[in-house]
Design a protein around this motif. Structure first.
Motif, PDB file in Angstrom:
ATOM      1  N   ASP A  31      -6.776 -13.847  -4.831  1.00 22.98           N
ATOM      2  CA  ASP A  31      -5.649 -13.330  -4.056  1.00 22.98           C
ATOM      3  C   ASP A  31      -5.350 -11.916  -4.560  1.00 22.98           C
ATOM      4  OD1 ASP A  31      -3.483 -13.037  -2.410  1.00 22.98           O
ATOM      5  OD2 ASP A  31      -2.226 -14.521  -3.416  1.00 22.98           O
ATOM      6  N   ASN A  32      -6.311 -11.026  -4.299  1.00 22.65           N
ATOM      7  CA  ASN A  32      -6.227  -9.650  -4.798  1.00 22.65           C
ATOM      8  C   ASN A  32      -4.982  -8.945  -4.255  1.00 22.65           C
ATOM      9  OD1 ASN A  32      -7.380  -7.471  -6.276  1.00 22.65           O
ATOM     10  ND2 ASN A  32      -8.011  -6.552  -4.342  1.00 22.65           N
ATOM     11  N   PRO A  33      -4.333  -8.159  -5.092  1.00 23.24           N
ATOM     12  CA  PRO A  33      -3.185  -7.390  -4.608  1.00 23.24           C
ATOM     13  C   PRO A  33      -3.593  -6.433  -3.491  1.00 23.24           C
ATOM     14  CG  PRO A  33      -3.354  -7.249  -7.008  1.00 23.24           C
ATOM     15  CD  PRO A  33      -4.584  -7.934  -6.520  1.00 23.24           C
ATOM     16  N   THR A  34      -2.681  -6.217  -2.567  1.00 23.52           N
ATOM     17  CA  THR A  34      -2.925  -5.264  -1.480  1.00 23.52           C
ATOM     18  C   THR A  34      -2.661  -3.844  -1.984  1.00 23.52           C
ATOM     19  OG1 THR A  34      -0.642  -5.291  -0.690  1.00 23.52           O
ATOM     20  CG2 THR A  34      -2.153  -6.971   0.228  1.00 23.52           C
ATOM     21  N   ALA A  35      -3.128  -2.871  -1.235  1.00 18.01           N
ATOM     22  CA  ALA A  35      -2.871  -1.474  -1.582  1.00 18.01           C
ATOM     23  C   ALA A  35      -1.365  -1.195  -1.594  1.00 18.01           C
ATOM     24  CB  ALA A  35      -3.585  -0.551  -0.596  1.00 18.01           C
ATOM     25  N   GLU A  36      -0.639  -1.811  -0.665  1.00 16.40           N
ATOM     26  CA  GLU A  36       0.807  -1.611  -0.589  1.00 16.40           C
ATOM     27  C   GLU A  36       1.501  -2.197  -1.822  1.00 16.40           C
ATOM     28  OE1 GLU A  36      -1.076  -2.955   1.946  1.00 16.40           O
ATOM     29  OE2 GLU A  36      -1.076  -1.145   3.179  1.00 16.40           O
ATOM     30  N   GLU A  37       1.089  -3.398  -2.220  1.00 20.49           N
ATOM     31  CA  GLU A  37       1.663  -3.996  -3.427  1.00 20.49           C
ATOM     32  C   GLU A  37       1.376  -3.125  -4.640  1.00 20.49           C
ATOM     33  OE1 GLU A  37       1.587  -8.810  -2.960  1.00 20.49           O
ATOM     34  OE2 GLU A  37      -0.367  -7.813  -3.146  1.00 20.49           O
ATOM     35  N   LEU A  38       0.134  -2.697  -4.773  1.00 21.00           N
ATOM     36  CA  LEU A  38      -0.258  -1.887  -5.921  1.00 21.00           C
ATOM     37  C   LEU A  38       0.504  -0.569  -5.958  1.00 21.00           C
ATOM     38  CD1 LEU A  38      -3.992  -2.789  -5.690  1.00 21.00           C
ATOM     39  CD2 LEU A  38      -2.614  -3.114  -7.755  1.00 21.00           C
ATOM     40  N   MET A  39       0.701   0.054  -4.806  1.00 18.90           N
ATOM     41  CA  MET A  39       1.441   1.313  -4.759  1.00 18.90           C
ATOM     42  C   MET A  39       2.891   1.088  -5.192  1.00 18.90           C
ATOM     43  SD  MET A  39       0.643   4.374  -4.174  1.00 18.90           S
ATOM     44  CE  MET A  39       1.588   5.857  -4.223  1.00 18.90           C
ATOM     45  N   ALA A  73     -11.659  13.606 -10.806  1.00 20.27           N
ATOM     46  CA  ALA A  73     -11.840  14.605  -9.752  1.00 20.27           C
ATOM     47  C   ALA A  73     -10.572  14.802  -8.913  1.00 20.27           C
ATOM     48  CB  ALA A  73     -13.003  14.212  -8.849  1.00 20.27           C
ATOM     49  N   GLY A  74      -9.526  14.019  -9.227  1.00 18.04           N
ATOM     50  CA  GLY A  74      -8.261  14.219  -8.526  1.00 18.04           C
ATOM     51  C   GLY A  74      -7.953  13.220  -7.432  1.00 18.04           C
ATOM     52  N   MET A  75      -8.496  12.023  -7.546  1.00 12.67           N
ATOM     53  CA  MET A  75      -8.186  10.983  -6.560  1.00 12.67           C
ATOM     54  C   MET A  75      -6.669  10.809  -6.469  1.00 12.67           C
ATOM     55  SD  MET A  75      -9.324   6.979  -6.608  1.00 12.67           S
ATOM     56  CE  MET A  75     -10.894   7.096  -5.785  1.00 12.67           C
ATOM     57  N   ARG A  76      -6.152  10.797  -5.260  1.00 16.06           N
ATOM     58  CA  ARG A  76      -4.714  10.609  -5.055  1.00 16.06           C
ATOM     59  C   ARG A  76      -4.330   9.157  -5.350  1.00 16.06           C
ATOM     60  NH1 ARG A  76      -3.364  11.718   0.689  1.00 16.06           N
ATOM     61  NH2 ARG A  76      -4.829  10.098   0.706  1.00 16.06           N
ATOM     62  N   ASP A  77      -3.060   8.947  -5.663  1.00 19.48           N
ATOM     63  CA  ASP A  77      -2.568   7.610  -5.988  1.00 19.48           C
ATOM     64  C   ASP A  77      -2.816   6.621  -4.850  1.00 19.48           C
ATOM     65  OD1 ASP A  77      -1.733   8.658  -8.399  1.00 19.48           O
ATOM     66  OD2 ASP A  77       0.401   8.659  -7.888  1.00 19.48           O
ATOM     67  N   GLU A  78      -2.622   7.053  -3.617  1.00 23.13           N
ATOM     68  CA  GLU A  78      -2.828   6.175  -2.462  1.00 23.13           C
ATOM     69  C   GLU A  78      -4.289   5.740  -2.370  1.00 23.13           C
ATOM     70  OE1 GLU A  78      -1.422   9.213  -2.279  1.00 23.13           O
ATOM     71  OE2 GLU A  78       0.679   8.694  -1.927  1.00 23.13           O
ATOM     72  N   GLU A  79      -5.195   6.671  -2.622  1.00 19.40           N
ATOM     73  CA  GLU A  79      -6.627   6.361  -2.593  1.00 19.40           C
ATOM     74  C   GLU A  79      -6.987   5.408  -3.728  1.00 19.40           C
ATOM     75  OE1 GLU A  79      -8.595  10.474  -0.919  1.00 19.40           O
ATOM     76  OE2 GLU A  79      -7.793  10.473  -2.968  1.00 19.40           O
ATOM     77  N   ALA A  80      -6.397   5.628  -4.903  1.00 15.35           N
ATOM     78  CA  ALA A  80      -6.662   4.764  -6.054  1.00 15.35           C
ATOM     79  C   ALA A  80      -6.179   3.339  -5.777  1.00 15.35           C
ATOM     80  CB  ALA A  80      -6.000   5.317  -7.309  1.00 15.35           C
ATOM     81  N   CYS A  81      -5.013   3.205  -5.169  1.00 11.93           N
ATOM     82  CA  CYS A  81      -4.491   1.875  -4.861  1.00 11.93           C
ATOM     83  C   CYS A  81      -5.345   1.181  -3.802  1.00 11.93           C
ATOM     84  CB  CYS A  81      -3.028   1.969  -4.422  1.00 11.93           C
ATOM     85  SG  CYS A  81      -1.919   2.365  -5.793  1.00 11.93           S
ATOM     86  N   ALA A  82      -5.847   1.939  -2.841  1.00 12.45           N
ATOM     87  CA  ALA A  82      -6.739   1.369  -1.829  1.00 12.45           C
ATOM     88  C   ALA A  82      -8.034   0.882  -2.486  1.00 12.45           C
ATOM     89  CB  ALA A  82      -7.044   2.396  -0.746  1.00 12.45           C
ATOM     90  N   LEU A  83      -8.549   1.643  -3.434  1.00 11.90           N
ATOM     91  CA  LEU A  83      -9.758   1.241  -4.155  1.00 11.90           C
ATOM     92  C   LEU A  83      -9.498  -0.025  -4.970  1.00 11.90           C
ATOM     93  CD1 LEU A  83     -12.674   1.740  -5.069  1.00 11.90           C
ATOM     94  CD2 LEU A  83     -11.776   3.319  -6.796  1.00 11.90           C
ATOM     95  N   LEU A  84      -8.383  -0.068  -5.675  1.00  6.96           N
ATOM     96  CA  LEU A  84      -8.030  -1.249  -6.468  1.00  6.96           C
ATOM     97  C   LEU A  84      -7.919  -2.495  -5.583  1.00  6.96           C
ATOM     98  CD1 LEU A  84      -5.317   0.353  -8.739  1.00  6.96           C
ATOM     99  CD2 LEU A  84      -7.383  -0.788  -9.580  1.00  6.96           C
ATOM    100  N   ALA A  85      -7.423  -2.316  -4.379  1.00  6.95           N
ATOM    101  CA  ALA A  85      -7.224  -3.444  -3.463  1.00  6.95           C
ATOM    102  C   ALA A  85      -8.540  -4.016  -2.937  1.00  6.95           C
ATOM    103  CB  ALA A  85      -6.342  -3.015  -2.290  1.00  6.95           C
ATOM    104  N   GLU A  86      -9.641  -3.297  -3.125  1.00  3.22           N
ATOM    105  CA  GLU A  86     -10.936  -3.774  -2.642  1.00  3.22           C
ATOM    106  C   GLU A  86     -11.477  -4.946  -3.442  1.00  3.22           C
ATOM    107  OE1 GLU A  86     -13.753  -0.590  -2.441  1.00  3.22           O
ATOM    108  OE2 GLU A  86     -12.477   0.618  -1.129  1.00  3.22           O
ATOM    109  N   ASN A  87     -11.144  -5.009  -4.735  1.00  4.65           N
ATOM    110  CA  ASN A  87     -11.713  -6.061  -5.580  1.00  4.65           C
ATOM    111  C   ASN A  87     -10.830  -6.271  -6.805  1.00  4.65           C
ATOM    112  OD1 ASN A  87     -13.344  -7.442  -7.589  1.00  4.65           O
ATOM    113  ND2 ASN A  87     -15.095  -7.011  -6.283  1.00  4.65           N
ATOM    114  N   GLY A  88     -10.371  -7.491  -7.003  1.00  3.95           N
ATOM    115  CA  GLY A  88      -9.498  -7.815  -8.128  1.00  3.95           C
ATOM    116  C   GLY A  88     -10.109  -7.544  -9.487  1.00  3.95           C
TER     117      GLY A  88
END
Length: 120
Positions: free
Chosen positions: A37-45, A77-92
């Motif tokens: 039940d991986n966290p969503t990008a919204e939850e992570l943000m 390289a400067g990944m934005r927080d939103e992009e990082a949270c989207a990446l985290l949401a791909e796989n727990g």
């Protein structure tokens, strides 16, 4: 205090220690399997903002996926927080664990002193 949300990977030794700590200190919690039940990008943000921590603290830097996907280079390289949270949401397995989410705090990783201050 309401139940906290405890995100864990049950096979993780640190998560097992954290789980035992919660039980030993009678902390009420709801357990959530961070991979099934991986966290969503919204939850992570939201958790990132509530925690006050840099987003890179939410990454499991010792994990295989982190290295395979060269996440450090992406962050550097400067990944934005939103992009990082989207990446985290791909796989727990990319997410640092355990995570404890309370009404007004988020704890990332298991540091007993920090947990005592916030949970007891």
């Amino acid at each position: 205090m309401n139940d906290v949300l405890f995100l864990e990977y049950p096979k993780c030794s640190t998560c097992k220690k954290a789980n035992m700590w919660l039980d030993a200190h009678d902390v009420a919690y709801v357990s959530r399997h961070i991979v099934e039940d991986n966290p969503t990008a919204e939850e992570l943000m939201a958790w990132h903002q509530k925690s006050g921590l840099p987003v890179r603290r939410f990454f499991n830097t010792s994990g295989v996926l982190y290295r395979e996907r060269n996440v450090k280079a992406l962050l550097d390289a400067g990944m934005r927080d939103e992009e990082a949270c989207a990446l985290l949401a791909e796989n727990g397995m990319l997410v640092k664990r355990p995570i404890v989410v309370g009404e007004d705090f988020v704890l990332v990783g298991f540091k007993e002193v920090e947990w005592e201050r916030m949970l007891l």
